[in-house]
Every structure is written in structure tokens, then in C-alpha cells.
Design an enzyme around this catalytic site. Structure first.
Site, PDB file in Angstrom:
ATOM      1  CB  THR A 196       9.641 -31.152  -6.449  1.00 19.18           C
ATOM      2  OG1 THR A 196       9.233 -32.515  -6.303  1.00 19.18           O
ATOM      3  CG2 THR A 196       9.179 -30.357  -5.239  1.00 19.18           C
ATOM      4  CB  CYS A 215       0.719 -51.263   5.675  1.00 20.23           C
ATOM      5  SG  CYS A 215      -0.831 -51.778   6.376  1.00 20.23           S
ATOM      6  CB  SER A 243      11.203 -35.071 -13.878  1.00 15.55           C
ATOM      7  OG  SER A 243      12.318 -35.486 -13.125  1.00 15.55           O
ATOM      8  CB  ALA A 244      16.039 -36.173 -16.509  1.00 15.74           C
TER       9      ALA A 244
END
Lengths: 373, 211
Positions: A61, A312, A189-190
């Protein structure tokens, strides 16, 4: 997480606890710094990048935020205020683009086809003189579709526009070389490769114009302020080194087993994404006439963790933007299930998962008012 | 393992009661939710003399809460008269289940709607709906309370998604506080029309989106 990753990290919580310092600093600090640089080297060599082209972040992110905001801010007065992202990006890219929109940037949300491939002609047409960045992911987080980065990067190079790709789900599992492809920024990312959570990386090609995202110290080549997460970086570096070709072949075999068996043994099943050009560890299928949250709950009770694009299942009651992006209706998302595999899964797990799915789907279909033959 | 549902919900979800359909039912109700795409069908067999629901079954294309609620309300309605069964509310169903996560409220509403629709179907078929009420703005709004706001899981009236309703010469106009290209716009429009269409004096329904 892989235990070998933890082993590599552990000293950096204790004996080598010091923050990284320059080579003129105290020796404990230079040891930390050396560890950090070795970890960086693992990522650099995987990407075939040059030294100084990879920075560590807190995860995908932050990497994508840095790439999108950093480039947009750096070039807005020099070049323009237009960026292009695909419709099925992860929220870290999509919502960053939306945030930039609020800051006055013009954003094109590029269409994808029914299998999730970005519209290449559309991309060519969407690029203007004002375009500062194109962000198109490598492998999709839900349906696993792998984009044609060669074609995409060639267009961007030809049109002289920077290209960012979110490789969170593909890094180390699919070949990605910045020597071969003119990609300018890559998010990694790891946590997707048995590494620790809270550590990611961003490849930034040399001489790319980019602003700092956070203000503070001069760490990470003055591109990412803040004390470096050294144990995290060490863990990430180790995780990258541990991925083997054999493991990827094994992931693919399990993925293929789940796809083939679902399609052949369970009636009314549709594969989401492309059969071949997909992440090695990802299978995503829609089991018609039944609902995904019911499936995931019953699978969980049997010890399988699967995910769904059903409304849902989400906190917002919105069905998956990826399934809608590929033109799927509500029903397609409603019964969609994503299976992902890791290092510790075995073929028997894939078989057992399908057996469980088969039983669960049959049971839920008995309850369902739809699809009665 | 930790689940976001009570033991009772999980029990009804794992082993739902009254599942299936009834051949030649006396009443049938099918309700769908634009919020999440869930659907529930309820079938009833009614004793013509006593008006007692002698058999009741349901089918669900829905999530755990939907299945569990349908299971519990069909239990509650069995052996009840139609008038008694009409009084079963989603609140009662939710209490019976030991509570449901707030975002799942619409799932239980849907199951209750299914039961009510089945009863209404029976009453209409058997001429039990006596007086024809003129449709007023109030009637329109009360019907719209059965349309869910997908963004919240609560109905569109309570969540102020409806800016204005009016009725003139059998034409109902509903103004919705959403852009026309919103992902839920067409589903909401469809659901609004669905809920108003059956009113005997409504000729046309105009759903207008603004934002």
C-alpha cells in the site's frame, strides 16, 4: 511465514538491534546497515535492477502510494495532471488514484476484457501529452490474470510516459526483469511470499522524477523517511531467496488440479480469469446458484481458508470490483471463490479442498431456488 | 475457530430446518435483495378451514444469515394461522437467533419478506384481500421501506436515499439520491418498480436518479 525467514530476522531484534547508520557510524549501526543492504541486494538481483533502485516501505500500500502520488506530484507542473490506472487494480492503487482525482488530477480508469486483460488499444488512445503515469498491475489479486507487461511497457516507452506496476502477487513467482522491460516503478510486498507483514519495497528506476511521500529524515536515498524496518527487510530479502522454480511448478500443479477438477467434477462452474496467463498460485471459480459467504463459512468449518467476491462477504456489501470490472454480473460475483496456494500446501490438500467444495456446493444447491434441472 | 455468528445462527446454517419446496403450494413468495444478490423463496400449505399454515418450506440463494433466518422463521410460522404468521418480524427472528451482525439485517428482512409474500400470494388467490385501498404517498413510502439501501443494509427510506415521492393519476415518481451510473442504480430501480408494480391503481413508475 517461513521459519527460515524468522531465523534470519531474529538476530536483528537482539544482538543487531541498532538502527542503520552510515559507514562512519558506530559498528553496531554499520552491521545493521550491511544487513539492510544485503536484503536490498536480494530484491535488486531478482529484478535485475541496479544498486540504489529499490527502497523499502511498510508494504504494497505504501509502495503504490509513493509511486502514484510521488510521480504525480513531481510532474504535475512540468508535464500535466493525467494518470491512467486499470479498473481492476488493488485498492491501494485504485483509491490512491481516486485521492489524486480529488486533488485535481484527471484519472482514466482503463477497461479490461472478460478475462481481465487491460485494453491495450484503449491505453494507447488514453495517453495524452498531459499523462504523467500509467499504473497497471502485473498479476490480479482476485482472478489471477497476468497482464501483458511487454506490450504495455512498450507503449508507455514509445509515448514517453512513466509506468508503474503493482507486482504484489507476482513478484518472485513470475519472471519480471527491469533490464528486459522498460518499467519505471514496481510495487512489491513480503507478505505474499511467506515473508513478514509490514514490509514492502518499491523499485524506482534511476533518474525517475518522484517526490517524497512522507517528510522526515533522509533514509532510503532520501525517498522514504523514517527508521528502517531492518528485521522486516532482512525477512523480505530471505523470503525472496527462498522461492524456487520447483516450488512455483508445484503451486501451478495444485492450481491446475483445482481448476480442472472443479470444471470437470462439479456442474455449472465458470473459471474467472484466463486459463494459462494467471498467477501460479491462484484459482478463481464461480459456482453458480450458490452464495460465496455460505461457501467460505462451510469451507472454514472443514479447515479450508478460501475467499469470495460475494457482496455478502464484504464489509461494505459491495461485490468484487474485479468481477464487475471483467463484465461479470452480481451473480458471477455472488458464487465466486478464490483458492490460493502456498509453500506448505500439498497436492492432497488441493484434492481435499475440491472434495469439500463438491460436497458443499451440492448441499447449498439443494437449498437454492436457482438452477433446478 | 471464531465466527462472527452466534451458535444458534451457525446451527441453523449448518442444519437448516424446512428446506425444499412444496409441490402445488397454496402460497409462494420469492424475494430478492439488490443489496447483496441474495434470494429466498417460501412455500406454504394452508388449511382452508382454519387458515393454519400446515406445511412450510424455503429455498435460499444466500449467505449464512439468510439461510439461518429463513430456517428460524419457517419454524416460527409452522402451525400458526396466517394472521399470526404475519406478525413475525425480522426483529423476532433476529432475537430468536441470538442476534445478527448489523450489516446482515437485510438478510433476515429478506426471509421475513419471503414469508409475507407467500401469505399475500395465498390471500390474493383466495380472495381474502377485500378492500382496495387507494395508493397514497404514504402507501408508496411504506412499500419502499422494503427496498434495501445496499450501501448500509438498511431500507432506502430510513437511510434517506429517497429524496421525494409523489403520485398523480396513477403515476408514481420516486427521486433517488444516487447518480444514475452508480453500481446499484439499476438494481434499486428494479426493486422499487417490483415493490410498487402490484399496487392495483399504479399505472406507471418513474424512478429518477440525481446526485
Amino acid at each position: 511465514m517461513d521459519e527460515r525467514v524468522l531465523e534470519a530476522m531474529t538476530p536483528y531484534f537482539f544482538d543487531r538491534y541498532a538502527v542503520a547508520t552510515s559507514e562512519f557510524g558506530y559498528s553496531m549501526g554499520t552491521e545493521s546497515k550491511e544487513g539492510l543492504e544485503r536484503a536490498r541486494e536480494s530484491i535488486i538481483s531478482k529484478l535485475e535492477a541496479s544498486s540504489g533502485e529499490v527502497i523499502f516501505t511498510s508494504g504494497d500500500t505504501e509502495s503504490s502510494n509513493t509511486a502514484l502520488k510521488g510521480v504525480s506530484w513531481a510532474l504535475k507542473d512540468k508535464k500535466g495532471k493525467h494518470i491512467i490506472v486499470s479498473k481492476i487494480e488493488d485498492f491501494s492503487v485504485l483509491n490512491t488514484a481516486k485521492a489524486l482525482q480529488k486533488q485535481g488530477f484527471d484519472v482514466t480508469f482503463l477497461d479490461v476484457d472478460a478475462e481481465g486483460f487491460a485494453d491495450i488499444d484503449g491505453l494507447r488512445k488514453a495517453i495524452t501529452k498531459e499523462t504523467v503515469l500509467v499504473s497497471i498491475q502485473h498479476g490480479n489479486q482476485e482472478i489471477g490474470t497476468v497482464q501483458d507487461l511487454k506490450a504495455i511497457s512498450e507503449i508507455c516507452e514509445e509515448k514517453d510516459v512513466l509506468l508503474h506496476t503493482d507486482a504484489t502477487h507476482s513478484f518472485t513467482r513470475l519472471p519480471l526483469s527491469v533490464k528486459e522491460l522498460p518499467i519505471d516503478l514496481i510495487t512489491m510486498s513480503a507478505h505474499t511470499i511467506h515473508g513478514p507483514k509490514g514490509i514492502g519495497a518499491l523499485f524506482i528506476r534511476k533518474d525517475t522524477q518522484i517526490n517524497k511521500f512522507m517528510d522526515g529524515g533522509f533514509q532510503e536515498f532520501n525517498l522514504r523517511a523514517g527508521v528502517e524496518n531492518i528485521p522486516g527487510a532482512i525477512g523480505f530479502g530471505k523470503a525472496v531467496e527462498l522461492v524456487t522454480e520447483e516450488e512455483i511448478r508445484h503451486l501451478k500443479a495444485m492450481r491446475d488440479r483445482v481448476i480442472d477438477k472443479s470444471l470437470s467434477e462439479i456442474p455449472d462452474v465458470t473459471l474467472n480469469g484466463n486459463r494459462e496467463k494467471r498467477l501460479p498460485h491462484n484459482a478463481n471459480l464461480t459456482f453458480h446458484y450458490v452464495e460465496g459467504e455460505s461457501i467460505t463459512l462451510l469451507m472454514d468449518m472443514k479447515g479450508f481458508a478460501v475467499s469470495t467476491g460475494s457482496a455478502c462477504f464484504s464489509r461494505s456489501l459491495e461485490s468484487s470490483h474485479v468481477i464487475r470490472g471483467i463484465g461479470g454480473d452480481h451473480e458471477r460475483a455472488h458464487g465466486s471463490v478464490r483458492f490460493t496456494f502456498g509453500r506448505y500446501n500439498h497436492m492432497v490438500d488441493a484434492d481435499a479442498a475440491i472434495e469439500a467444495m463438491s460436497e458443499i456446493v451440492a448441499r447449498l444447491r439443494e437449498i437454492s431456488p436457482l438452477g433446478r434441472k | 475457530m471464531k465466527f462472527p455468528y452466534s451458535e444458534k445462527v451457525l446451527e441453523h446454517f449448518r442444519n437448516p430446518h424446512n428446506v425444499g419446496n412444496i409441490e402445488n403450494p397454496d402460497g409462494k413468495g420469492l424475494e430478492g435483495s439488490p443489496a447483496c444478490g441474495d434470494m429466498v423463496a417460501v412455500y406454504i400449505k394452508v388449511n382452508p378451514e382454519t387458515k393454519v399454515i400446515e406445511d412450510i418450506k424455503f429455498e435460499s440463494y444466500g449467505c449464512a444469515s439468510n439461510i439461518a433466518t429463513a430456517s428460524v422463521i419457517t419454524d416460527l410460522a409452522r402451525e400458526k394461522t396466517l394472521d399470526e404468521a404475519k406478525k413475525i418480524t425480522w426483529k423476532l427472528a433476529s432475537e430468536e437467533l441470538g442476534g445478527l451482525p448489523p450489516i446482515k439485517a437485510h438478510c433476515s428482512v429478506l426471509a421475513v419478506e419471503g414469508l409475507r409474500a407467500a401469505i399475500r400470494d395465498y390471500e390474493e388467490k383466495h380472495g381474502l384481500v377485500i378492500e382496495k385501498e387507494t395508493t397514497t404517498e404514504e402507501v408508496v413510502r411504506s412499500r419502499l421501506k422494503h427496498v434495501m439501501n445496499p450501501l448500509t443494509g438498511l431500507d432506502i427510506i430510513r437511510t434517506n436515499l429517497i429524496l421525494k415521492t409523489s403520485i398523480e393519476d396513477g403515476v408514481v415518481r420516486v427521486v433517488v439520491d444516487l447518480p444514475a451510473d452508480h453500481q446499484f442504480a439499476s438494481a434499486i430501480k428494479e426493486d422499487i418498480s417490483e415493490k410498487l408494480r402490484s399496487l392495483w391503481d399504479v399505472k406507471r413508475i418513474n424512478v429518477v436518479f440525481i446526485a
